[in-house]
Design a protein around this motif. Structure first.
Motif, PDB file in Angstrom:
ATOM      1  N   LYS A 103       9.725 -16.853 -51.517  1.00 42.86           N
ATOM      2  CA  LYS A 103      10.058 -15.586 -50.550  1.00 42.86           C
ATOM      3  C   LYS A 103       8.745 -14.841 -50.485  1.00 42.86           C
ATOM      4  O   LYS A 103       8.084 -14.472 -48.964  1.00 42.86           O
ATOM      5  CB  LYS A 103      11.631 -14.943 -51.287  1.00 42.86           C
ATOM      6  N   LEU A 104       8.203 -14.480 -52.064  1.00 43.44           N
ATOM      7  CA  LEU A 104       7.141 -13.426 -51.902  1.00 43.44           C
ATOM      8  C   LEU A 104       5.535 -14.555 -51.521  1.00 43.44           C
ATOM      9  O   LEU A 104       4.899 -13.400 -50.866  1.00 43.44           O
ATOM     10  CB  LEU A 104       6.835 -13.367 -53.588  1.00 43.44           C
ATOM     11  N   VAL A 107       4.482 -12.654 -47.699  1.00 41.06           N
ATOM     12  CA  VAL A 107       4.236 -11.517 -47.285  1.00 41.06           C
ATOM     13  C   VAL A 107       3.513 -10.773 -48.364  1.00 41.06           C
ATOM     14  O   VAL A 107       3.453  -9.299 -47.855  1.00 41.06           O
ATOM     15  CB  VAL A 107       5.564 -10.962 -47.892  1.00 41.06           C
ATOM     16  N   SER A 109      -0.100  -9.832 -49.387  1.00 38.12           N
ATOM     17  CA  SER A 109      -1.441  -9.806 -48.874  1.00 38.12           C
ATOM     18  C   SER A 109      -2.561 -10.326 -49.607  1.00 38.12           C
ATOM     19  O   SER A 109      -2.346 -10.204 -50.621  1.00 38.12           O
ATOM     20  CB  SER A 109      -1.553  -7.790 -48.705  1.00 38.12           C
ATOM     21  N   LEU A 112      -3.108  -8.066 -52.237  1.00 37.32           N
ATOM     22  CA  LEU A 112      -2.714  -8.010 -53.442  1.00 37.32           C
ATOM     23  C   LEU A 112      -2.988  -9.726 -54.569  1.00 37.32           C
ATOM     24  O   LEU A 112      -2.806  -9.369 -55.321  1.00 37.32           O
ATOM     25  CB  LEU A 112      -1.280  -7.890 -53.257  1.00 37.32           C
TER      26      LEU A 112
ATOM     27  N   GLU B 100       2.511  -2.570 -47.997  1.00 39.50           N
ATOM     28  CA  GLU B 100       3.067  -3.374 -48.562  1.00 39.50           C
ATOM     29  C   GLU B 100       4.768  -3.883 -48.943  1.00 39.50           C
ATOM     30  O   GLU B 100       5.334  -4.998 -49.342  1.00 39.50           O
ATOM     31  CB  GLU B 100       1.936  -3.498 -50.144  1.00 39.50           C
ATOM     32  N   LYS B 103       6.994  -5.370 -46.533  1.00 41.34           N
ATOM     33  CA  LYS B 103       7.921  -6.602 -46.182  1.00 41.34           C
ATOM     34  C   LYS B 103       8.076  -6.599 -47.829  1.00 41.34           C
ATOM     35  O   LYS B 103       8.968  -7.542 -47.752  1.00 41.34           O
ATOM     36  CB  LYS B 103       5.895  -7.093 -46.511  1.00 41.34           C
ATOM     37  N   LEU B 104       8.122  -6.429 -48.870  1.00 36.34           N
ATOM     38  CA  LEU B 104       8.358  -6.678 -50.196  1.00 36.34           C
ATOM     39  C   LEU B 104      10.020  -6.073 -50.595  1.00 36.34           C
ATOM     40  O   LEU B 104      10.327  -6.638 -50.899  1.00 36.34           O
ATOM     41  CB  LEU B 104       7.610  -6.679 -51.424  1.00 36.34           C
ATOM     42  N   VAL B 107      12.694  -8.873 -49.617  1.00 38.70           N
ATOM     43  CA  VAL B 107      12.463 -10.426 -50.518  1.00 38.70           C
ATOM     44  C   VAL B 107      12.679 -10.638 -51.744  1.00 38.70           C
ATOM     45  O   VAL B 107      13.080 -11.770 -52.292  1.00 38.70           O
ATOM     46  CB  VAL B 107      11.463 -11.280 -49.629  1.00 38.70           C
TER      47      VAL B 107
END
Lengths: 229, 229
Positions: A103-104, A107, A109, A112, B100, B103-104, B107
């Motif tokens: 899932k991660l 999403v 960037s 990150l 950030e 979005k996270l 999930v």
DNA sequence: TAAATTGTTTAGCCAAGACTAAATATTGCA
DNA sequence: TGCAATATTTAGTCTTGGCTAAACAATTTA
């Protein structure tokens, strides 16, 4: 921005596309947990798109372009970095990291990603032994053979295990069969793919469910140390 | 499983619903960056659903149920924990963490939430000074007043700043106006909402863009220490 | 080599979640 | 109080990404 569906599609193509064969819709459907018709749809859509991720030939299947390949590698880099980050920095057990990363990966960037990589000191393999692609899309090849192909009498080292099946991973974890660890191959069971092994002095039978998902390198012959009768 | 759209919707209702008024579709549309008609659609859908997240009355708007409120708080907890985690553990600058986290927040698993909270030693406020709801849905109220309401001549402490506008956050960062830091309110400019302040001996004019997004507590009167002329 | 089996594609359907334009309700003000 | 301005809803459309059933192509086998 590519959708999660597209990222997953491309990733699936990549991982099925050993050598440069066409990847058929059934295999893709199977890998994606979808129906073949849905795969055909998506394949046609992507092939017609300006993104140029892949080419499609009816009844043949699908093949990634350069662009498609690097998109796939980016997603896979995300996935494996996240797996390792969760495992090392947050103590998530190795049978859970895959689902979480699934899932991660879509999403986070780039920034990150970079920060996680830095925190881990630019790691090259994930908790299951799979190589983490570099930012510029290189994958360090890791020589290994299927455990099933190893002749009894050899000491082997776990290189990589399949990360998809959480139950399998828990089983391997109990046996302490993590990448980097070594064990001896004693012999094959009479029926099926089961193998008897010895890890850390403890002999076990490795279930036939597990064997096909383990990849190893052969370290050498078994040495009979003590018990010289 | 609730979709990201639904989670965002509920979160938006929550943050607009001070006291227990109805929240109108226009305000929601504005907060969500959508058109009012889309909001009406979603509101009707959610109100009819079995999930029971909210109630809807035509031309009045929307109001969260208990269930809806706790869903909202869960999402907000995710959001703020993630913001803090990114900031403290990965050094993400405070003007980037919001996007950030946006979005996270949808999930991460509950398990991951717990691990992040543990790594941060069960924190209670996020990098912008907002309280992090507890797992059982409690929000510690933090007394504060709008900076605009403070009479000149007082020393104040930043309690919370709005996290939505990255540019604003960079501006405040340059002035070192982070939650917990103190400054003196010298006076109001002749026009607009601008305020002249002094932080760390350095006087500045705080732009009228910024003022409405800063919340403070009054610490006391300005004391003229040196320069006793 | 023709038929049967298997795999793939086409065609049509559906749900989610957004939109616009038009209709309708509410509110504010003269 | 009634009309104009404003806000909200309805109705209908679109895209994405899935599905099933039926048609069709390719492959295997008798």
């Amino acid at each position: 921005m590519l959708s999660q569906s597209v990222e997953n599609f491309v990733k699936a193509v990549y991982s099925l596309q050993k050598s440069d064969e066409w990847v058929g819709t059934s295999r893709l459907a199977n890998a994606l947990g979808q129906r073949p018709a849905s795969v055909t749809n998506m394949a046609q859509k992507l092939a017609k798109s300006e993104d140029g991720l892949l080419i499609y030939q009816a009844y043949k299947g699908v093949k990634l372009t350069e662009t498609g390949t690097s998109v796939a590698l980016e997603v896979i880099r995300h996935h494996r970095l996240i797996e390792l980050y969760l495992s090392k920095q947050l103590g998530v057990p190795w049978d859970k990291v895959h689902d979480e990363a699934e899932k991660l990966e879509h999403v986070i960037s780039e920034d990150l990603e970079d920060r996680m990589a830095a925190a881990l000191e630019d790691p090259t393999i994930d908790p299951h032994g799979a190589p983490i692609p570099t930012k510029d899309g290189h994958v360090a090849p890791r020589p290994s053979v299927p455990l099933a192909s190893v002749e009894p009498g050899h000491v082997v080292e776990v290189v990589e295990v399949n990360d998809h099946d959480a139950q399998l991973l828990r089983y391997l974890g109990e046996l302490d069969l993590y990448p980097g660890n070594r064990f001896s191959v004693l012999g094959r069971e009479s029926f099926g793919q089961s193998i008897s092994i010895e890890r850390d002095g403890k002999p076990t039978s490795l279930g036939e469910e597990a064997v096909p998902h383990i990849f190893v390198t052969v370290i050498g012959e078994i040495e009979k140390k003590k018990d010289p009768e």
